[in-house]
Design a protein around this motif. Sequence first.
Motif, PDB file in Angstrom:
ATOM      1  N   LEU A   1      15.879 -35.071  39.446  1.00  0.00           N
ATOM      2  CA  LEU A   1      15.989 -36.522  39.382  1.00  0.00           C
ATOM      3  C   LEU A   1      16.780 -37.011  40.582  1.00  0.00           C
ATOM      4  N   HIS A   2      16.546 -38.258  40.980  1.00  0.00           N
ATOM      5  CA  HIS A   2      17.234 -38.806  42.151  1.00  0.00           C
ATOM      6  C   HIS A   2      17.729 -40.213  41.855  1.00  0.00           C
ATOM      7  N   GLY A   3      19.041 -40.413  42.033  1.00  0.00           N
ATOM      8  CA  GLY A   3      19.659 -41.671  41.680  1.00  0.00           C
ATOM      9  C   GLY A   3      19.654 -42.696  42.788  1.00  0.00           C
ATOM     10  N   ALA A   4      18.488 -43.063  43.274  1.00  0.00           N
ATOM     11  CA  ALA A   4      18.345 -44.135  44.265  1.00  0.00           C
ATOM     12  C   ALA A   4      16.877 -44.524  44.298  1.00  0.00           C
ATOM     13  N   GLY A   5      16.578 -45.591  45.044  1.00  0.00           N
ATOM     14  CA  GLY A   5      15.217 -46.084  45.067  1.00  0.00           C
ATOM     15  C   GLY A   5      14.301 -45.415  46.069  1.00  0.00           C
ATOM     16  N   ALA A   6      14.871 -44.628  46.973  1.00  0.00           N
ATOM     17  CA  ALA A   6      14.090 -43.960  48.017  1.00  0.00           C
ATOM     18  C   ALA A   6      14.934 -42.816  48.559  1.00  0.00           C
ATOM     19  N   PRO A   7      14.313 -41.837  49.230  1.00  0.00           N
ATOM     20  CA  PRO A   7      15.086 -40.730  49.793  1.00  0.00           C
ATOM     21  C   PRO A   7      16.192 -41.214  50.722  1.00  0.00           C
ATOM     22  N   LEU A   8      17.349 -40.577  50.604  1.00  0.00           N
ATOM     23  CA  LEU A   8      18.506 -40.912  51.427  1.00  0.00           C
ATOM     24  C   LEU A   8      18.828 -39.764  52.372  1.00  0.00           C
ATOM     25  N   LEU A   9      19.461 -40.108  53.475  1.00  0.00           N
ATOM     26  CA  LEU A   9      19.833 -39.088  54.450  1.00  0.00           C
ATOM     27  C   LEU A   9      20.716 -38.022  53.812  1.00  0.00           C
ATOM     28  N   GLY A  10      21.589 -38.441  52.901  1.00  0.00           N
ATOM     29  CA  GLY A  10      22.525 -37.517  52.282  1.00  0.00           C
ATOM     30  C   GLY A  10      21.897 -36.504  51.349  1.00  0.00           C
ATOM     31  N   TRP A  11      20.605 -36.627  51.094  1.00  0.00           N
ATOM     32  CA  TRP A  11      19.899 -35.661  50.245  1.00  0.00           C
ATOM     33  C   TRP A  11      19.244 -34.547  51.065  1.00  0.00           C
ATOM     34  N   ALA A  12      19.520 -34.480  52.334  1.00  0.00           N
ATOM     35  CA  ALA A  12      18.772 -33.620  53.258  1.00  0.00           C
ATOM     36  C   ALA A  12      18.637 -32.164  52.809  1.00  0.00           C
ATOM     37  N   PRO A  13      19.705 -31.470  52.369  1.00  0.00           N
ATOM     38  CA  PRO A  13      19.531 -30.051  52.043  1.00  0.00           C
ATOM     39  C   PRO A  13      18.422 -29.788  51.026  1.00  0.00           C
ATOM     40  N   SER A  14      18.346 -30.605  49.983  1.00  0.00           N
ATOM     41  CA  SER A  14      17.329 -30.373  48.962  1.00  0.00           C
ATOM     42  C   SER A  14      15.925 -30.552  49.512  1.00  0.00           C
ATOM     43  N   PHE A  15      15.701 -31.611  50.278  1.00  0.00           N
ATOM     44  CA  PHE A  15      14.366 -31.859  50.808  1.00  0.00           C
ATOM     45  C   PHE A  15      13.988 -30.829  51.872  1.00  0.00           C
TER      46      PHE A  15
ATOM     47  N   ASP B   1      20.552 -18.275  36.072  1.00  0.00           N
ATOM     48  CA  ASP B   1      19.724 -17.780  37.171  1.00  0.00           C
ATOM     49  C   ASP B   1      18.947 -18.915  37.842  1.00  0.00           C
ATOM     50  N   LEU B   2      18.505 -19.883  37.039  1.00  0.00           N
ATOM     51  CA  LEU B   2      17.785 -21.026  37.585  1.00  0.00           C
ATOM     52  C   LEU B   2      18.666 -21.822  38.539  1.00  0.00           C
ATOM     53  N   TYR B   3      19.896 -22.096  38.123  1.00  0.00           N
ATOM     54  CA  TYR B   3      20.791 -22.898  38.954  1.00  0.00           C
ATOM     55  C   TYR B   3      21.313 -22.100  40.146  1.00  0.00           C
ATOM     56  N   ALA B   4      21.460 -20.799  39.964  1.00  0.00           N
ATOM     57  CA  ALA B   4      21.835 -19.969  41.104  1.00  0.00           C
ATOM     58  C   ALA B   4      20.754 -20.023  42.179  1.00  0.00           C
ATOM     59  N   ALA B   5      19.495 -20.016  41.750  1.00  0.00           N
ATOM     60  CA  ALA B   5      18.378 -20.085  42.704  1.00  0.00           C
ATOM     61  C   ALA B   5      18.344 -21.437  43.407  1.00  0.00           C
ATOM     62  N   LEU B   6      18.535 -22.522  42.649  1.00  0.00           N
ATOM     63  CA  LEU B   6      18.559 -23.846  43.260  1.00  0.00           C
ATOM     64  C   LEU B   6      19.647 -23.940  44.324  1.00  0.00           C
ATOM     65  N   VAL B   7      20.835 -23.476  43.977  1.00  0.00           N
ATOM     66  CA  VAL B   7      21.964 -23.587  44.904  1.00  0.00           C
ATOM     67  C   VAL B   7      21.774 -22.670  46.108  1.00  0.00           C
ATOM     68  N   ARG B   8      21.195 -21.491  45.899  1.00  0.00           N
ATOM     69  CA  ARG B   8      20.924 -20.610  47.046  1.00  0.00           C
ATOM     70  C   ARG B   8      19.986 -21.294  48.035  1.00  0.00           C
ATOM     71  N   ALA B   9      18.930 -21.910  47.509  1.00  0.00           N
ATOM     72  CA  ALA B   9      17.968 -22.583  48.390  1.00  0.00           C
ATOM     73  C   ALA B   9      18.628 -23.736  49.137  1.00  0.00           C
TER      74      ALA B   9
END
Length: 361
Positions: free
Chosen positions: A41-55, A258-266
Motif C-alpha cells: 500500500l502507498h500513502g499518497a496520491g502518486a509515486p514519490l521520490l522518497g519511495w525510490a528503493p521499493s520501486f 521470511d516474507l518481510y526479511a525478503a522484502l527488506v533484503r530487496a
Amino acid sequence: MSGDKFKVTRRQALSLLGAGAATLAMPSLSAAQSGDKVTLLHGAGAPLLGWAPSFIAEALGYYKEEGLTVERIINGSGPAGLTALVSGAGQGLITAPGELLIAAARGQKLQVLFAESNYQAAHLVISKAFAAQYGITSDMSYDQKLAAAKSFKNFRCGISTPGSLTDLTARTVFKNVGLIPGSDAQIVPLGSVPNAMAALSSGNVDGFAGASPAPEQAEEQLGGVVLFSVGKDEIPGLRPMAGPVLEARASDVEENPDLYAALVRADTRALRTIIEDPKQAGDTFHKQSFAKLEKPFWDVVWQRNSSLFTSPYVTKESLEAWVTMGMVPGVTDPKSIDIGAVIEMKFVDQALQKLGWKVPA
C-alpha cells in the motif's frame, strides 16, 4: 498498479485507529494465503521520490529474485493507507510514519521495518508572479528569501489536507517568517499535491507545500521558485523527522518473518544501488515511475535529492521528532509511545549481513 482505494478522511482514520482490539482481530495475511504475491500500500496520491528503493527493487528484479511478486495500491493519503493496512488489505505500507505513531499511541501493534528515505523531501514553492512581486529569484540566498518572505501579505498556500505533512510544512514556514494564518496567509486544502500544482498554474494559490518532484515540476513547467526546502534544512524542525518507511502489522511480521526479511533484503539491495550507482538507480526509477518527465529535468531532480538516501535504518530519534513537531495528535511526550516496540530493524541487520554491505558513514 491499482487505482485509488480506501479514500477516507483523517477523522475517519483516527476513529478506526482507535478501535484497538477490534481492528487487531482482523485475520492476518499469511504466506500460505498469499503465496509469493505481496500487496504494498502507498500513502499518497502518486509515486514519490522518497519511495525510490521499493520501486527500484521491483524494476531491477530484486523482488523477483527473492521469490516475490509485488502488487501496488495507491491509497491517496497516509490515513487512508494505514486504514487499509490495519484492516488487512496489504502486507506492507510505504508512507510517512505519522499515522502509525497515532495508532501506536492508541494501542495498535504496528512496526516500522525499513527507511525508504531518511527525511521528507518537502518544499514550499511559490508562483512565478508571486516571486516577481517580492523580487525573489531561485539563486537568492536563504537569508535573502527569509527576509522577503517576512513581508508576504495575503499569501495563499495550497496543501493536500489539514494535519498532513504539507500542512505542517506550510505552518512551520509561516511561523518561521512571522506570518499569521488567517491574517497574513491562508492555508488552502486541495486534496492532493497534484491538485495544488494545478491551482498554482491557474493562479488560485500563490504557492504550495509538497514533496518532490512536484515542486521541481512547478519550477520547470510554471516558472515557480522553490522558496524553502527540508533537504537544505531551511524549514526548522523538519529535517530530523523520519522519511517514508515500510510499515507492517506486528502480527503479520511475527507469522511471516521470511516474507518481510525478503522484502527488506530487496529494498536494501536497491538502496545500495542508489548509493553506489546513482546513475543506474536514477535512470531505472525514471523509466519505472517518472517517464513523463523530460530526462534532463529528471536528472536534476534526482541529483538534487541524493541526500535522501543514506541508510536503511529508522532511528528512535527520527520518530520522536514527529511527536515533537506536533504530528501525533493527542501526544506531546515521545516517551508516552513505546517507540522501541514500533521499530524493528532486525531484518535490516540480517540484510546487511547477507549482502556483506556496510552502510557508508
